[in-house]
Every structure is written in structure tokens, then in C-alpha cells.
Write an enzyme that holds these catalytic residues in place. Structure first.
Site, PDB file in Angstrom:
ATOM      1  N   LYS A 109      31.738  54.751 -32.369  1.00  0.00           N
ATOM      2  CA  LYS A 109      31.393  55.642 -31.244  1.00  0.00           C
ATOM      3  C   LYS A 109      31.293  54.780 -29.992  1.00  0.00           C
ATOM      4  O   LYS A 109      30.322  54.062 -29.794  1.00  0.00           O
ATOM      5  CB  LYS A 109      30.079  56.300 -31.589  1.00  0.00           C
ATOM      6  CG  LYS A 109      29.432  57.373 -30.783  1.00  0.00           C
ATOM      7  CD  LYS A 109      29.779  57.719 -29.424  1.00  0.00           C
ATOM      8  CE  LYS A 109      28.529  57.846 -28.586  1.00  0.00           C
ATOM      9  NZ  LYS A 109      28.739  57.444 -27.223  1.00  0.00           N
ATOM     10  N   SER A 153      20.645  49.847 -25.784  1.00  0.00           N
ATOM     11  CA  SER A 153      19.303  49.647 -25.239  1.00  0.00           C
ATOM     12  C   SER A 153      18.241  49.596 -26.341  1.00  0.00           C
ATOM     13  O   SER A 153      18.422  50.168 -27.422  1.00  0.00           O
ATOM     14  CB  SER A 153      18.985  50.773 -24.264  1.00  0.00           C
ATOM     15  OG  SER A 153      19.050  52.003 -24.940  1.00  0.00           O
ATOM     16  N   THR A 154      17.143  48.948 -26.020  1.00  0.00           N
ATOM     17  CA  THR A 154      16.042  48.830 -26.976  1.00  0.00           C
ATOM     18  C   THR A 154      15.469  50.210 -27.298  1.00  0.00           C
ATOM     19  O   THR A 154      15.108  50.496 -28.439  1.00  0.00           O
ATOM     20  CB  THR A 154      14.978  47.861 -26.424  1.00  0.00           C
ATOM     21  OG1 THR A 154      15.600  46.576 -26.309  1.00  0.00           O
ATOM     22  CG2 THR A 154      13.763  47.747 -27.331  1.00  0.00           C
ATOM     23  N   GLY A 180      17.721  51.835 -29.743  1.00  0.00           N
ATOM     24  CA  GLY A 180      17.591  51.035 -30.970  1.00  0.00           C
ATOM     25  C   GLY A 180      16.360  51.444 -31.778  1.00  0.00           C
ATOM     26  O   GLY A 180      16.410  51.565 -33.001  1.00  0.00           O
ATOM     27  N   GLU A 194      21.598  45.145 -31.916  1.00  0.00           N
ATOM     28  CA  GLU A 194      21.745  44.161 -30.819  1.00  0.00           C
ATOM     29  C   GLU A 194      21.265  44.866 -29.562  1.00  0.00           C
ATOM     30  O   GLU A 194      21.940  45.771 -29.071  1.00  0.00           O
ATOM     31  CB  GLU A 194      23.218  43.769 -30.647  1.00  0.00           C
ATOM     32  CG  GLU A 194      23.864  43.129 -31.849  1.00  0.00           C
ATOM     33  CD  GLU A 194      23.508  41.676 -32.005  1.00  0.00           C
ATOM     34  OE1 GLU A 194      22.796  41.121 -31.137  1.00  0.00           O
ATOM     35  OE2 GLU A 194      23.933  41.089 -33.014  1.00  0.00           O
ATOM     36  N   CYS A 221      23.872  41.833 -21.651  1.00  0.00           N
ATOM     37  CA  CYS A 221      22.586  41.883 -22.357  1.00  0.00           C
ATOM     38  C   CYS A 221      21.862  40.537 -22.299  1.00  0.00           C
ATOM     39  O   CYS A 221      20.647  40.483 -22.249  1.00  0.00           O
ATOM     40  CB  CYS A 221      22.823  42.284 -23.797  1.00  0.00           C
ATOM     41  SG  CYS A 221      24.115  41.306 -24.564  1.00  0.00           S
ATOM     42  N   GLU A 231      14.187  44.813 -18.199  1.00  0.00           N
ATOM     43  CA  GLU A 231      15.629  44.590 -18.107  1.00  0.00           C
ATOM     44  C   GLU A 231      16.209  45.506 -17.031  1.00  0.00           C
ATOM     45  O   GLU A 231      15.993  46.709 -17.067  1.00  0.00           O
ATOM     46  CB  GLU A 231      16.303  44.892 -19.446  1.00  0.00           C
ATOM     47  CG  GLU A 231      17.785  44.636 -19.395  1.00  0.00           C
ATOM     48  CD  GLU A 231      18.504  44.986 -20.680  1.00  0.00           C
ATOM     49  OE1 GLU A 231      18.292  46.088 -21.201  1.00  0.00           O
ATOM     50  OE2 GLU A 231      19.287  44.154 -21.163  1.00  0.00           O
TER      51      GLU A 231
HETATM   52  P1  NAP Z   1      22.421  52.893 -24.637  1.00  0.00           P
HETATM   53  O1  NAP Z   1      22.086  53.980 -23.704  1.00  0.00           O
HETATM   54  O2  NAP Z   1      21.450  52.529 -25.677  1.00  0.00           O
HETATM   55  O3  NAP Z   1      23.810  53.301 -25.282  1.00  0.00           O
HETATM   56  C1  NAP Z   1      24.474  52.540 -26.274  1.00  0.00           C
HETATM   57  C2  NAP Z   1      25.298  53.460 -27.136  1.00  0.00           C
HETATM   58  O4  NAP Z   1      24.430  54.340 -27.863  1.00  0.00           O
HETATM   59  C3  NAP Z   1      26.242  54.354 -26.359  1.00  0.00           C
HETATM   60  O5  NAP Z   1      27.411  54.551 -27.103  1.00  0.00           O
HETATM   61  C4  NAP Z   1      25.425  55.626 -26.263  1.00  0.00           C
HETATM   62  O6  NAP Z   1      26.199  56.758 -26.018  1.00  0.00           O
HETATM   63  C5  NAP Z   1      24.790  55.675 -27.620  1.00  0.00           C
HETATM   64  N1  NAP Z   1      23.583  56.515 -27.704  1.00  0.00           N
HETATM   65  C6  NAP Z   1      22.803  57.001 -26.685  1.00  0.00           C
HETATM   66  N2  NAP Z   1      21.778  57.723 -27.185  1.00  0.00           N
HETATM   67  C7  NAP Z   1      21.914  57.702 -28.538  1.00  0.00           C
HETATM   68  C8  NAP Z   1      21.154  58.268 -29.623  1.00  0.00           C
HETATM   69  N3  NAP Z   1      20.056  58.978 -29.403  1.00  0.00           N
HETATM   70  N4  NAP Z   1      21.574  58.043 -30.881  1.00  0.00           N
HETATM   71  C9  NAP Z   1      22.679  57.304 -31.121  1.00  0.00           C
HETATM   72  N5  NAP Z   1      23.433  56.759 -30.148  1.00  0.00           N
HETATM   73  C10 NAP Z   1      23.056  56.944 -28.873  1.00  0.00           C
HETATM   74  O7  NAP Z   1      22.746  51.565 -23.872  1.00  0.00           O
HETATM   75  P2  NAP Z   1      23.717  51.372 -22.651  1.00  0.00           P
HETATM   76  O8  NAP Z   1      22.998  51.815 -21.445  1.00  0.00           O
HETATM   77  O9  NAP Z   1      25.040  51.957 -22.932  1.00  0.00           O
HETATM   78  O10 NAP Z   1      23.917  49.803 -22.667  1.00  0.00           O
HETATM   79  C11 NAP Z   1      23.057  48.939 -22.049  1.00  0.00           C
HETATM   80  C12 NAP Z   1      22.088  48.304 -23.025  1.00  0.00           C
HETATM   81  O11 NAP Z   1      22.786  47.668 -24.078  1.00  0.00           O
HETATM   82  C13 NAP Z   1      21.257  47.233 -22.392  1.00  0.00           C
HETATM   83  O12 NAP Z   1      19.922  47.389 -22.766  1.00  0.00           O
HETATM   84  C14 NAP Z   1      21.830  45.955 -22.952  1.00  0.00           C
HETATM   85  O13 NAP Z   1      20.946  44.881 -22.973  1.00  0.00           O
HETATM   86  C15 NAP Z   1      22.267  46.367 -24.295  1.00  0.00           C
HETATM   87  N6  NAP Z   1      23.303  45.487 -24.820  1.00  0.00           N
HETATM   88  C16 NAP Z   1      22.967  44.604 -25.814  1.00  0.00           C
HETATM   89  C17 NAP Z   1      23.913  43.729 -26.327  1.00  0.00           C
HETATM   90  C18 NAP Z   1      23.551  42.753 -27.414  1.00  0.00           C
HETATM   91  O14 NAP Z   1      24.466  42.231 -28.031  1.00  0.00           O
HETATM   92  N7  NAP Z   1      22.299  42.507 -27.678  1.00  0.00           N
HETATM   93  C19 NAP Z   1      25.210  43.757 -25.829  1.00  0.00           C
HETATM   94  C20 NAP Z   1      25.523  44.663 -24.821  1.00  0.00           C
HETATM   95  C21 NAP Z   1      24.557  45.531 -24.337  1.00  0.00           C
HETATM   96  P3  NAP Z   1      26.440  57.224 -24.498  1.00  0.00           P
HETATM   97  O15 NAP Z   1      27.178  56.152 -23.811  1.00  0.00           O
HETATM   98  O16 NAP Z   1      27.256  58.425 -24.661  1.00  0.00           O
HETATM   99  O17 NAP Z   1      25.089  57.484 -23.925  1.00  0.00           O
END
Ligand code: NAP
Ligand code: MG
Length: 486
Positions: free
Chosen positions: A190, A243-244, A247, A264, A298, A396
Site C-alpha cells: 500500500k 509516523s509513530t 505505528g 520503522e 525520518c 518531529e
Molecule cells: P503516515 O501518515 O503514518 O503514513 C504512512 C502510511 O500509512 C501511508 O501509506 C498512509 O496512507 C498509511 N496509513 C495512514 N493511516 C493508516 C492507518 N490507520 N492504518 C494503516 N495505514 C495507514 O506517515 P507519513 O506522513 O506518510 O510519513 C511520514 C512519517 O514516516 C514520519 O513520521 C517519518 O519519520 C516516517 N518515516 C519513517 C521511516 C523509517 O524508516 N523509520 C522512513 C520514512 C518515513 P496515506 O498516505 O493514504 O495516509
């Protein structure tokens, strides 16, 4: 606090040099299920836009729970044959995918930049080559799992639900898909809502190389699609990068279900400059640490700790270096700072900048270049006079905003570096090897760079401590996330 008012004007401008290689983008994209692009049962679509121009690039299918069900069923059906395939043959598919990615690298780089807003020099030199490297690296492991885990039998986990964010769309897809396939699993991926195009193009490569139908399925959509996938009963493992907050939701959702989970998550990584460091080199490291991919990283070095005796020198040089950053057309090969990925993310970043000012820190932003009228843009920013209690030093931001703080002794630097709920990465800049090792052994972070920042390698495990998640991606450690070791 010193006012950094150096202004180098516009003396050094290049003529525009946009990459004009034509890339065909279909008007709409379906879901990739069982080896074919299909219309979603939901009949719903969402636009994907170019954040640098706000132009609609294409319409993407929104998968409903029924669509997710179909994708999981397809992955389940493909599993027995795929895991029985001789490992060497599985490896050959991965080699073919890697080679096709290299052959089509330019097209992928342009598409990644158009859909996500990152500068073409990053997608061209980092995202796409690193994605190809991940497939090459894991292709090599496919028939050597017995050597990776001697004395144990390595069995695939089963159907893997993989959910990825928008900051490195293709690279995150590669980080997830390559080890899963090498280990004999099948996948439902996804992608993030704003950046699905390169994952869908990767599906075209799967078709080109004849990857058996159903081994990888791609369901596009928003958060609900991700939730439907992670909670599906047919899924054996959930691998999530994001995001945390999400997660934590997934940890609750999968608890007691018997599903394997790897996370992650976010970060607030310290980048520590000691007085004996090469300052010019360290200033470059600060720039790479926080302004690479507009800070949508991240492991960004978003908390800068500078030893007090060199604070003035570092901030003066940083101010000069920032004046030279070029913000603008992400397709231009001279661009250093591209567009913010979405209107929503821009608003979040602007909110943090306001908050930093309100809480009393001093904002610096180079101001001599024009901000494009359309699209989502944020001038790279850094704050002086930041206190550890300030919001911008704790949370963050996921944008080009740096919090600069100072320290006197290595002990103080260590204490402050570890004073965070996160633990993804850290940078240490010093001329003394012993100091680097001492600090590295005590900082609680998954990746620690010494005299460099934001360097990645498929052979090197990546992952976090504390609220930055658990499990590793890359290296031998990354393989074990996709295996049952008996
Ligand atoms: P996010 O909002 O958590 O989204 C990540 C993914 O999860 C997207 O595909 C999102 O879909 C999906 N998602 C959203 N709500 C969900 C739910 N309730 N159940 C299952 N999946 C769901 O994070 P983001 O804003 O896209 O990315 C930024 C974050 O990612 C930052 O906190 C960053 O630090 C972290 N990150 C971590 C790493 C690492 O390796 N540690 C690497 C890259 C990024 P949608 O896009 O459709 O909302
Ligand atoms: Mg987009």
C-alpha cells in the site's frame, strides 16, 4: 544572539536546466492485483498532483476493503508455488527487476520528482539507484539463506502487508518488496496516498520480467485502505514505515492476532559537532542532514548540537551556505531544495515555524530567492536560541527546519542527544576516533554516522530504538524480519 544578515544577492544564478525527457503518465491507474491492472470495486479514484505546480498528474484508484480482500486472496494463491520455487530462480527474478529499474532509471527519476516534489538530482542519484541496489542485494541472498542463518531452517512468513510513506516512494517499496520476495513471501503493498505513481510503474516492471501473477499486488488508497490491509485475517506479517502515531495504531490492531509486525517510525535525530571537527565538512553534513529531500527524511539531523567554542563559526558558515541553496523547479538539475510533498505537510511545517518563533527561538531563512507562486514551498529554516523544552526541539517536524543548540562537554552532548523518545539516527563530527566510538556506543539510535550524514547501504541494517520502531531493514538482520527460523 547574533543576527546573520550576510547577503550574497543573486550573483550566482544558473540558466534553467530542466530535465525534459518525456514521461508518459496514464490518465488513470487501477489496482495491481494478480498480475494485472484492474478497476477498483469501489469505483472510487483520487487525484495525484505535482506538488511543485499543483497540476493533476493522474487519477489513482482507491481500494476498498473488498479490493484489499481480492489482493490478499491473490497473494495467498500465489504463495505455495512461489515459496516452492528453487531459491536461485527467485533470485533471478529479483536480478531482472533490478536491471530493468536501472534501464528505466531516468523515467523513474522524473516520475518520482513530478509526483513527490523532490529535486531531480536526488531521485536520479539516490532514490532510483538505491532502489535498484536493494533488488540486486536481495537477489544475491535468495539462495544463500542457509548461510545467513547457519544451523537453522529459514522458512517464509507468508503473505506480507507492506505500508509505506511518501518521502522515498520507490525506495521504500524496494526496501519492503525485495527482502520479502527473496525470502519466498508474497506481498500486498500500500503506497502513500500522494505518491503512488512509481510503485505502479514498478508493477509494469513486474509484468515485463514475468514475475508470477499475485506474487506482488499493489493497492492504492488512503489510510482506510492501509487499515483494511493491516487488519485483514489473511495477512501473516505487517511491515510498516510511517509516523509513530499510525505505528502505535497498528501495534494495537495486530496485538494478539499472531501476525508478525515490524515498524520503522519517526525520529528527531541529533547531529553533534565537536570543536575538533573539520567545520567546513561538518557544515556540509548539516545541510545534507536536514535539507536533503526538504527534510522529509525520518532520520533527518533535525537537532543540531554544536560545541560552544565553535558555535559562532558554525552558524556563520551555515548562514553563508544556506544562501547558496537553490529552491525551485524540482526537475531542474541545479535545484537543491524542491517542493514540500503536500499542502497538508506544508501547513504542518509552517505551524512548527510559527511555534518556534512564539516560544522565543530566533528564526533564520535565506530570503534572496523568489518562492514560486504555485505549489507548496518552504524556505529552508534554522532556529538559534533553542531550548530543549521548545516544541521544535522535541517533536518531529518532517520538514526543512533545524533547531540549533550548543553544549560544553561530551557528557552533556550525550545526555541531550539521548533526551528524546525517538532513536533512529545520529551524526557525530570529530577528528578523534576514540571520541566518535565512545559517543556511538552510548547514543541510543539505530544508525550512527561519523563525519558524514544520510548515507545508506542495502547491506547495512536500518531501524530504530524506542518510539522510532522495531525490526531492521537491510542487511542480514533485515532478512530475518521475513523469515520463520526453525
Ligand atoms: P503516515 O501518515 O503514518 O503514513 C504512512 C502510511 O500509512 C501511508 O501509506 C498512509 O496512507 C498509511 N496509513 C495512514 N493511516 C493508516 C492507518 N490507520 N492504518 C494503516 N495505514 C495507514 O506517515 P507519513 O506522513 O506518510 O510519513 C511520514 C512519517 O514516516 C514520519 O513520521 C517519518 O519519520 C516516517 N518515516 C519513517 C521511516 C523509517 O524508516 N523509520 C522512513 C520514512 C518515513 P496515506 O498516505 O493514504 O495516509
Ligand atoms: Mg503527488
Amino acid at each position: 544572539m547574533k543576527k546573520h544578515s550576510l547577503n550574497f544577492g543573486d550573483a550566482w544564478e544558473y540558466a534553467p536546466a530542466p530535465d525534459s525527457t518525456p514521461v508518459v503518465i496514464a490518465k488513470s491507474y487501477g489496482l495491481f492485483i494478480d498480475g494485472a491492472f484492474v478497476s477498483p470495486q469501489s469505483r472510487k479514484t483520487m487525484p495525484t498532483i505535482n506538488p511543485a505546480t499543483e497540476e493533476v498528474l493522474s487519477k489513482i484508484a482507491v481500494a476498498s476493503a473488498a479490493d484489499v480482500d481480492k489482493a490478499v486472496a491473490s497473494a495467498k494463491k500465489a504463495l505455495p508455488k512461489w515459496k516452492r520455487l528453487p531459491a536461485k530462480e527467485r533470485g533471478k527474478y529479483l536480478f531482472r527487476i533490478a536491471r530493468r529499474l536501472q534501464e528505466r532509471a531516468r523515467e523513474f527519476a522524473i516520475l518520482e520528482t513530478m509526483d513527490g516534489g523532490k529535486p531531480i538530482k536526488e531521485s536520479r542519484d539516490v532514490d532510483i539507484p538505491e532502489a535498484a541496489k536493494h533488488f540486486f542485494y536481495h537477489a544475491g541472498w535468495a539462495d544463500k539463506l542457509d548461510y545467513a542463518f547457519p544451523g537453522r531452517e529459514a522458512k517464509p512468513v507468508g503473505v506480507c502487508a507492506q505500508i509505506i510513506p511518501w518521502n522515498f516512494p520507490l525506495l521504500m517499496a524496494a526496501w519492503k518488496i525485495a527482502p520479502a520476495l527473496a525470502c519466498g513471501n508474497t506481498v500486498v503493498l500500500k503506497p502513500a496516498e500522494t505518491t503512488s505513481l512509481t510503485a505502479l510503474r514498478l508493477a509494469e516492471i513486474f509484468q515485463e520480467v514475468g514475475l508470477p501473477d499475485g506474487v506482488v499486488n499493489i493497492v492504492t488508497g488512503a489510510g482506510e485502505t492501509g487499515a483494511a490491509l493491516a487488519s485483514h485475517k489473511g495477512v501473516d506479517k505487517v511491515a510498516f514505515t510511517g509516523s509513530t502515531g499510525v505505528g502505535k495504531l497498528l501495534a494495537e490492531m495486530t496485538a494478539g492476532s499472531g501476525k508478525r509486525l515490524s515498524l520503522e517510525l519517526g525520529g528527531k535525530s541529533p547531529n553533534i559537532i565537536f570543536e575538533d571537527a573539520s567545520i567546513d565538512q561538518a557544515v556540509e553534513g548539516i545541510i545534507t542532514g536536514i535539507y536533503f529531500n526538504q527534510g522529509h527524511v525520518c532520520c533527518a539531523g533535525s537537532r543540531l548540537f554544536v560545541q560552544e567554542s565553535v558555535l559562532e563559526e558554525v552558524t556563520t558558515k551555515l548562514a553563508i551556505r544556506m544562501q547558496s541553496l537553490r529552491m525551485g523547479d524540482p526537475l531542474d538539475k541545479n535545484t537543491d531544495v524542491g517542493a514540500i510533498n503536500s499542502a497538508g505537510q506544508l501547513k504542518t511545517i509552517q505551524g512548527y515555524i510559527q511555534c518556534g518563533k512564539k516560544e522565543g527561538a530566533l528564526l533564520h531563512q535565506p530570503n534572496h530567492r523568489k518562492v514560486p507562486k504555485k505549489g507548496f514551498w518552504c524556505r529552508p529554516a534554522w532556529f538559534e536560541g533553542v531550548q530543549p523544552s521548545h516544541t521544535i526541539a522535541r517533536e518531529e517536524i518532517f520538514g526543512p527546519v533545524l533547531a540549533v543548540m550548543s553544549f560544553r562537554t561530551p557528557e552533556e552532548a550525550l545526555k541531550r542527544a539521548n533526551n528524546t523518545p525517538y532513536g533512529l539516527a545520529a551524526g557525530i563530527w570529530t577528528d578523534k576516533g576514540s571520541k566518535a566510538f565512545e559517543m556511538a556506543s552510548q547514543i541510543k539510535a539505530g544508525v550512527i554516522w561519523c563525519n558524514t550524514y544520510n548515507r545508506f547501504d542495502a547491506a547495512s541494517p536500518f531501524g530504530g530504538f524506542k518510539e522510532s520502531g522495531f525490526g531492521r531493514e537491510g542487511g542480514r538482520q533485515g532478512l530475518s524480519a521475513y523469515l520463520e527460523l526453525v
